[in-house]
Structure formats: C-alpha cells, structure tokens
Design a protein around this motif. Structure first.
Motif, mmCIF file in Angstrom:
data_model
loop_
_atom_site.group_PDB
_atom_site.id
_atom_site.type_symbol
_atom_site.label_atom_id
_atom_site.label_comp_id
_atom_site.label_asym_id
_atom_site.label_seq_id
_atom_site.Cartn_x
_atom_site.Cartn_y
_atom_site.Cartn_z
ATOM 1 N N ALA A 1 0.840 -1.197 0.000
ATOM 2 C CA ALA A 1 0.000 0.000 0.000
ATOM 3 C C ALA A 1 0.877 1.251 0.000
ATOM 4 O O ALA A 1 1.977 1.255 0.556
ATOM 5 N N PHE A 2 0.368 2.302 -0.617
ATOM 6 C CA PHE A 2 1.058 3.589 -0.666
ATOM 7 C C PHE A 2 0.107 4.680 -0.186
ATOM 8 O O PHE A 2 -1.071 4.652 -0.498
ATOM 9 N N ALA A 3 0.630 5.641 0.548
ATOM 10 C CA ALA A 3 -0.156 6.795 0.980
ATOM 11 C C ALA A 3 0.052 7.935 -0.013
ATOM 12 O O ALA A 3 0.199 9.087 0.377
ATOM 13 N N SER A 4 0.069 7.621 -1.274
ATOM 14 C CA SER A 4 0.376 8.590 -2.316
ATOM 15 C C SER A 4 -0.590 9.767 -2.333
ATOM 16 O O SER A 4 -0.168 10.909 -2.549
ATOM 17 N N ALA A 5 -1.868 9.523 -2.114
ATOM 18 C CA ALA A 5 -2.855 10.598 -2.154
ATOM 19 C C ALA A 5 -2.606 11.623 -1.060
ATOM 20 O O ALA A 5 -2.951 12.801 -1.215
ATOM 21 N N ASP A 6 -2.003 11.218 0.045
ATOM 22 C CA ASP A 6 -1.729 12.120 1.160
ATOM 23 C C ASP A 6 -0.295 12.645 1.165
ATOM 24 O O ASP A 6 0.068 13.431 2.041
ATOM 25 N N HIS A 7 0.522 12.215 0.218
ATOM 26 C CA HIS A 7 1.925 12.624 0.190
ATOM 27 C C HIS A 7 2.014 14.091 -0.239
ATOM 28 O O HIS A 7 1.411 14.490 -1.234
ATOM 29 N N PRO A 8 2.765 14.919 0.499
ATOM 30 C CA PRO A 8 2.807 16.351 0.175
ATOM 31 C C PRO A 8 3.363 16.673 -1.211
ATOM 32 O O PRO A 8 2.906 17.631 -1.845
ATOM 33 N N VAL A 9 4.305 15.900 -1.704
ATOM 34 C CA VAL A 9 4.852 16.173 -3.039
ATOM 35 C C VAL A 9 3.824 15.837 -4.111
ATOM 36 O O VAL A 9 3.637 16.606 -5.062
ATOM 37 N N VAL A 10 3.124 14.733 -3.947
ATOM 38 C CA VAL A 10 2.079 14.362 -4.913
ATOM 39 C C VAL A 10 0.977 15.416 -4.902
ATOM 40 O O VAL A 10 0.520 15.863 -5.959
ATOM 41 N N ALA A 11 0.569 15.858 -3.718
ATOM 42 C CA ALA A 11 -0.469 16.889 -3.605
ATOM 43 C C ALA A 11 -0.011 18.190 -4.282
ATOM 44 O O ALA A 11 -0.800 18.842 -4.981
ATOM 45 N N ALA A 12 1.248 18.564 -4.091
ATOM 46 C CA ALA A 12 1.778 19.785 -4.711
ATOM 47 C C ALA A 12 1.810 19.662 -6.233
ATOM 48 O O ALA A 12 1.477 20.616 -6.946
ATOM 49 N N LEU A 13 2.201 18.501 -6.737
ATOM 50 C CA LEU A 13 2.218 18.281 -8.187
ATOM 51 C C LEU A 13 0.814 18.349 -8.766
ATOM 52 O O LEU A 13 0.592 18.953 -9.821
ATOM 53 N N ILE A 14 -0.154 17.736 -8.093
ATOM 54 C CA ILE A 14 -1.545 17.772 -8.573
ATOM 55 C C ILE A 14 -2.048 19.217 -8.618
ATOM 56 O O ILE A 14 -2.652 19.640 -9.604
#
Length: 73
Positions: free
Chosen positions: A51-64
């Motif tokens: 499992a990955f917490a990608s949706a909550d990751h700050p870098v992923v959120a910033a990229l989105i």
C-alpha cells in the motif's frame, strides 16, 4: 508526463528524471503516481500487497495542484 517533468517539477523546485525502475525499487517508494493526458496525475494506492499513501503525500499533492493550476482557464 511532459508537463510534470519539465513544468510542475521545475516550478516546485523538485528534481525530475525519466528512467526505468525495477519492481523492488518501485515497491520501496514513499509515493507512486501515474500520468496520462486525460487524468493528469493519479496517485497509486497499492501495487499488489504493498500500500502507498500517495494521495496524502505532500509532493504528490503539490504536483496535482500545480498541474491543475497550469491548465486552469
């Protein structure tokens, strides 16, 4: 993909490179996402049993957020 590599990452001061990774390295990642021209950037929540917490990751959120702003009217 191109906008994320050359646009978003650059604007956010993130190093970005396109390269192949093996499954072992991928499964050790803090966050994983996929991109395409229709969905933009989509966080990956799991690969198999990992499992990955990608949706909550700050870098992923910033990229989105940056990608959304880049294509906002």
């Amino acid at each position: 993909r191109g906008e994320i590599l050359s646009g978003c990452a650059s604007r956010l001061g993130l190093p970005a490179a396109e390269r192949s990774v093996g499954l072992d390295e991928l499964l050790r990642a803090d966050a994983v996402f996929v991109t395409n021209s229709l969905r933009g950037l989509a966080p990956v929540t799991a690969i198999g049993e990992t499992a990955f917490a990608s949706a909550d990751h700050p870098v992923v959120a910033a990229l989105i957020a940056d990608l959304r702003d880049a294509f906002a009217p």
